[in-house]
Design a protein around this motif. Structure first.
Motif, PDB file in Angstrom:
ATOM      1  N   ILE A  51      15.348 -57.799 -22.799  1.00  0.00           N
ATOM      2  CA  ILE A  51      16.308 -58.467 -23.667  1.00  0.00           C
ATOM      3  C   ILE A  51      16.428 -59.900 -23.166  1.00  0.00           C
ATOM      4  CG2 ILE A  51      18.688 -58.500 -24.506  1.00  0.00           C
ATOM      5  CD1 ILE A  51      18.766 -55.444 -23.744  1.00  0.00           C
ATOM      6  N   ILE A  52      16.144 -60.849 -24.048  1.00  0.00           N
ATOM      7  CA  ILE A  52      16.282 -62.248 -23.658  1.00  0.00           C
ATOM      8  C   ILE A  52      17.288 -62.924 -24.576  1.00  0.00           C
ATOM      9  CG2 ILE A  52      13.940 -62.384 -22.718  1.00  0.00           C
ATOM     10  CD1 ILE A  52      13.206 -64.089 -25.203  1.00  0.00           C
ATOM     11  N   GLU A  53      17.901 -63.959 -24.042  1.00  0.00           N
ATOM     12  CA  GLU A  53      18.821 -64.758 -24.844  1.00  0.00           C
ATOM     13  C   GLU A  53      18.241 -66.148 -24.944  1.00  0.00           C
ATOM     14  OE1 GLU A  53      23.427 -66.268 -24.965  1.00  0.00           O
ATOM     15  OE2 GLU A  53      22.926 -64.480 -23.823  1.00  0.00           O
ATOM     16  N   GLY A  54      17.813 -66.519 -26.148  1.00  0.00           N
ATOM     17  CA  GLY A  54      17.248 -67.835 -26.378  1.00  0.00           C
ATOM     18  C   GLY A  54      15.825 -67.963 -25.861  1.00  0.00           C
ATOM     19  N   PHE A  55      15.201 -69.078 -26.205  1.00  0.00           N
ATOM     20  CA  PHE A  55      13.846 -69.384 -25.765  1.00  0.00           C
ATOM     21  C   PHE A  55      13.891 -70.656 -24.937  1.00  0.00           C
ATOM     22  CE2 PHE A  55      13.127 -66.461 -29.172  1.00  0.00           C
ATOM     23  CZ  PHE A  55      11.992 -65.769 -28.785  1.00  0.00           C
ATOM     24  N   PRO A  56      13.367 -70.612 -23.718  1.00  0.00           N
ATOM     25  CA  PRO A  56      13.474 -71.767 -22.822  1.00  0.00           C
ATOM     26  C   PRO A  56      12.720 -72.984 -23.355  1.00  0.00           C
ATOM     27  CG  PRO A  56      12.007 -70.108 -21.900  1.00  0.00           C
ATOM     28  CD  PRO A  56      12.603 -69.518 -23.129  1.00  0.00           C
ATOM     29  N   SER A  57      13.268 -74.157 -23.072  1.00  0.00           N
ATOM     30  CA  SER A  57      12.653 -75.395 -23.544  1.00  0.00           C
ATOM     31  C   SER A  57      11.413 -75.768 -22.724  1.00  0.00           C
ATOM     32  CB  SER A  57      13.668 -76.535 -23.507  1.00  0.00           C
ATOM     33  OG  SER A  57      14.159 -76.719 -22.198  1.00  0.00           O
ATOM     34  N   LYS A  58      11.249 -75.204 -21.530  1.00  0.00           N
ATOM     35  CA  LYS A  58      10.142 -75.587 -20.640  1.00  0.00           C
ATOM     36  C   LYS A  58       8.783 -75.061 -21.074  1.00  0.00           C
ATOM     37  CE  LYS A  58      12.915 -76.004 -16.496  1.00  0.00           C
ATOM     38  NZ  LYS A  58      13.065 -75.626 -15.097  1.00  0.00           N
ATOM     39  N   VAL A  59       8.758 -73.958 -21.822  1.00  0.00           N
ATOM     40  CA  VAL A  59       7.483 -73.350 -22.224  1.00  0.00           C
ATOM     41  C   VAL A  59       7.538 -72.944 -23.689  1.00  0.00           C
ATOM     42  CG1 VAL A  59       7.012 -72.463 -19.883  1.00  0.00           C
ATOM     43  CG2 VAL A  59       8.134 -71.003 -21.555  1.00  0.00           C
ATOM     44  N   SER A  60       6.388 -72.606 -24.230  1.00  0.00           N
ATOM     45  CA  SER A  60       6.317 -72.217 -25.636  1.00  0.00           C
ATOM     46  C   SER A  60       6.962 -70.851 -25.869  1.00  0.00           C
ATOM     47  CB  SER A  60       4.856 -72.178 -26.093  1.00  0.00           C
ATOM     48  OG  SER A  60       4.192 -71.078 -25.492  1.00  0.00           O
ATOM     49  N   PHE A  78      11.509 -54.849 -27.234  1.00  0.00           N
ATOM     50  CA  PHE A  78      11.758 -56.271 -27.019  1.00  0.00           C
ATOM     51  C   PHE A  78      12.884 -56.703 -27.943  1.00  0.00           C
ATOM     52  CE2 PHE A  78      10.972 -60.605 -28.675  1.00  0.00           C
ATOM     53  CZ  PHE A  78      11.209 -61.321 -27.502  1.00  0.00           C
ATOM     54  N   VAL A  79      13.876 -57.371 -27.383  1.00  0.00           N
ATOM     55  CA  VAL A  79      14.983 -57.908 -28.158  1.00  0.00           C
ATOM     56  C   VAL A  79      15.198 -59.353 -27.718  1.00  0.00           C
ATOM     57  CG1 VAL A  79      17.460 -57.756 -28.686  1.00  0.00           C
ATOM     58  CG2 VAL A  79      16.122 -55.661 -28.357  1.00  0.00           C
ATOM     59  N   ALA A  80      15.286 -60.250 -28.685  1.00  0.00           N
ATOM     60  CA  ALA A  80      15.652 -61.642 -28.401  1.00  0.00           C
ATOM     61  C   ALA A  80      16.841 -61.984 -29.279  1.00  0.00           C
ATOM     62  CB  ALA A  80      14.492 -62.586 -28.698  1.00  0.00           C
ATOM     63  N   GLN A  81      17.817 -62.615 -28.668  1.00  0.00           N
ATOM     64  CA  GLN A  81      18.961 -63.071 -29.444  1.00  0.00           C
ATOM     65  C   GLN A  81      19.065 -64.584 -29.283  1.00  0.00           C
ATOM     66  OE1 GLN A  81      22.214 -60.721 -27.955  1.00  0.00           O
ATOM     67  NE2 GLN A  81      22.603 -62.096 -26.261  1.00  0.00           N
TER      68      GLN A  81
END
Length: 159
Positions: A51-60, A78-81
């Motif tokens: 489970i991730i929160e957001g997508f980091p700006s450092k990588v794609s 897989f869960v992304a919020q």
């Protein structure tokens, strides 16, 4: 995080926190590891859920999703919020001051990137022809299940 440890007291919950971030409340079934959403310190096929929160700006976004899929075992979820203030297609008009402050937070700290729902769905399509996304209370949720071939099969419902 703490709700997960309460809901699944017989399971081990691994929390990946950036170096320097402290999680002060500990649980007996919780292990804190230092790492990043795009560099998870777990073995291939280790986790039932990522489970991730957001997508980091450092990588794609592709690298972040690929890393999540790497650590998931077959049948893993897989869960992304992502807060809608960071989703191009769903950016709110800021009728509430709290939404405006949330947007300022993301702009100032630049930890997370603005994403496109369409783009994330196209990345998930590399793993499967099906995935699920939903808008829940100002947050866009993405979900899919990893198949035995390394492909991802969407659940019929996002709960």
């Amino acid at each position: 995080i703490f709700s997960l440890t309460d809901l699944f007291p017989q399971s081990e919950v691994y929390v990946v926190a950036p170096p320097g971030m402290e999680i002060f409340e500990q649980r007996k079934n919780m292990t804190v590891l230092h790492g990043w959403r795009y560099d998870i310190p777990l073995k291939d096929g280790f986790a039932d859920y990522v489970i991730i929160e957001g997508f980091p700006s450092k990588v794609s976004e592709d690298k972040t999703i690929g890393e999540a899929m790497r650590v998931l075992r077959s049948g893993g979820n897989f869960v992304a919020q992502v807060k809608n203030t960071m989703v191009k297609e769903k950016r709110p008009e800021y009728p509430f001051f709290s939404e405006y402050v949330e947007e300022l937070y993301y702009q100032l700290f630049k930890q997370d990137r603005e994403i496109s729902t369409e783009h994330i769905e196209s990345l998930l399509a590399k793993y499967s022809q099906q995935q699920k996304s939903a808008d829940i209370n100002g947050t866009t949720m993405f979900h899919c299940r990893k198949g035995s071939t390394g492909k991802v099969n969407a659940l019929s419902e996002l709960r």
